[in-house]
Write an enzyme that holds these catalytic residues in place. Structure first.
Site, PDB file in Angstrom:
ATOM      1  N   GLU A   1       0.847  -1.194   0.000  1.00 48.62           N
ATOM      2  CA  GLU A   1       0.000   0.000   0.000  1.00 48.62           C
ATOM      3  C   GLU A   1       0.886   1.249   0.000  1.00 48.62           C
ATOM      4  O   GLU A   1       1.892   1.315   0.698  1.00 48.62           O
ATOM      5  CB  GLU A   1      -0.877  -0.023   1.258  1.00 48.62           C
ATOM      6  CG  GLU A   1      -1.724   1.212   1.468  1.00 48.62           C
ATOM      7  CD  GLU A   1      -2.451   1.205   2.807  1.00 48.62           C
ATOM      8  OE1 GLU A   1      -3.473   1.888   2.930  1.00 48.62           O
ATOM      9  OE2 GLU A   1      -1.979   0.501   3.746  1.00 48.62           O
TER      10      GLU A   1
ATOM     11  N   LYS B   1      -9.623   1.799  -2.133  1.00 48.19           N
ATOM     12  CA  LYS B   1      -9.841   1.277  -0.782  1.00 48.19           C
ATOM     13  C   LYS B   1     -11.209   1.687  -0.243  1.00 48.19           C
ATOM     14  O   LYS B   1     -11.552   2.872  -0.214  1.00 48.19           O
ATOM     15  CB  LYS B   1      -8.729   1.801   0.129  1.00 48.19           C
ATOM     16  CG  LYS B   1      -8.691   1.225   1.535  1.00 48.19           C
ATOM     17  CD  LYS B   1      -7.491   1.809   2.289  1.00 48.19           C
ATOM     18  CE  LYS B   1      -7.338   1.251   3.678  1.00 48.19           C
ATOM     19  NZ  LYS B   1      -6.171   1.865   4.384  1.00 48.19           N
TER      20      LYS B   1
ATOM     21  N   CYS C   1      -5.177  -3.110   3.166  1.00 50.65           N
ATOM     22  CA  CYS C   1      -4.919  -2.931   4.587  1.00 50.65           C
ATOM     23  C   CYS C   1      -6.156  -3.076   5.479  1.00 50.65           C
ATOM     24  O   CYS C   1      -6.600  -4.177   5.774  1.00 50.65           O
ATOM     25  CB  CYS C   1      -4.214  -1.583   4.802  1.00 50.65           C
ATOM     26  SG  CYS C   1      -3.220  -1.531   6.328  1.00 50.65           S
TER      27      CYS C   1
END
Length: 250
Positions: free
Chosen positions: A39, A105, A139
């Site tokens: 990321e 995300k 994440c």
């Protein structure tokens, strides 16, 4: 599928230095189908949205050039400015340097106010690597199993790129394994190492779990290139012998 995992010690907000590190690692990769970067590989997990680039910026130029020159696919995380809206994304670059798809995300990390500085994505993406259906999350998404379940039956491999801190390292490995077991697919977690400007320490431990939850790979706490072979036949076999995904009600 032969995957090259780059566990990067990211230099805080220094794109060119991170490009050089990545290039040195990628040049050592031989006969891989895909390279995966963490990321925000180019800056670290920063809330400085001024570093976000529009399409065709220097980060995408770098990734496109490397992908095309070495004739391989690259999956990488960075921040993207889309008409003034900033997203934390993962993009897949084809062997010709073109972008195949981009995932934004969905779950933003509110403890560090990511939800204030970035826009949330709206839906998962599915892509093919050697005709193998795959997806990617970023994440904090790892803590939300319903997102993984949404695409479970449609994919064989899910990549999870992260800047996951050492203080929650046990959660990292536990949740990666859980996502593999409950979705009967490979989970490939790619984390960073090092320390950022905020003093947060990252110990890496990039890992791969098979559809039965067996850990088939675990990186140490150093940056480097790691090569992992994934046997897709295990996904087919596991789902055939224990087809509980077919019994899902909700």
């Amino acid at each position: 599928m032969k995957v090259g995992i780059i566990q990067l010690d990211i230099v805080w907000e220094k794109k060119e230095e991170n490009f050089k590190k990545v290039e040195n690692f990628i040049e050592k990769a031989e006969n891989v189908d895909l390279i995966v970067l963490p990321e925000m590989f180019n800056t670290g997990f920063t809330m400085n949205t001024n570093l976000a680039e529009q399409r065709g910026g220097i980060t995408e130029q770098f990734l496109s050039k490397i992908a095309s020159s070495l004739k391989l696919k690259i999956l990488a995380g960075y921040s993207l400015n889309n008409n003034g809206k900033i997203y934390n994304v993962a993009s897949l670059f084809n062997e010709d340097g073109s972008i195949y798809c981009t995932y934004a995300k969905i779950h933003l990390f509110s403890p560090l106010k990511e939800n204030i500085f970035y826009q949330s994505g709206e839906k998962p993406v599915i892509f093919q690597i050697n005709q193998i259906p795959c997806s990617v999350f970023i994440c904090y998404d790892l803590r939300f199993p319903e997102l993984f379940r949404k695409i479970a039956k449609d994919v064989n491999v899910i990549f999870l790129i992260a800047n996951w801190p050492s203080i929650r390292d046990d959660h990292w490995l536990c949740l990666l394994r859980a996502r593999a077991i409950e979705n009967q697919c490979y989970i490939v977690g790619v984390n960073r190492v090092g320390k950022d400007r905020n003093g947060i320490i990252y110990t890496g431990h990039s890992a791969v779990f098979d559809p039965w939850g067996n850990q088939i790979f675990l990186a140490n706490e150093k940056d480097g290139l790691y090569i992992v072979n994934i046997e897709i036949s295990k996904v087919i076999e596991t789902r055939k012998n224990f087809p509980f995904l077919e019994d899902k009600k909700f």
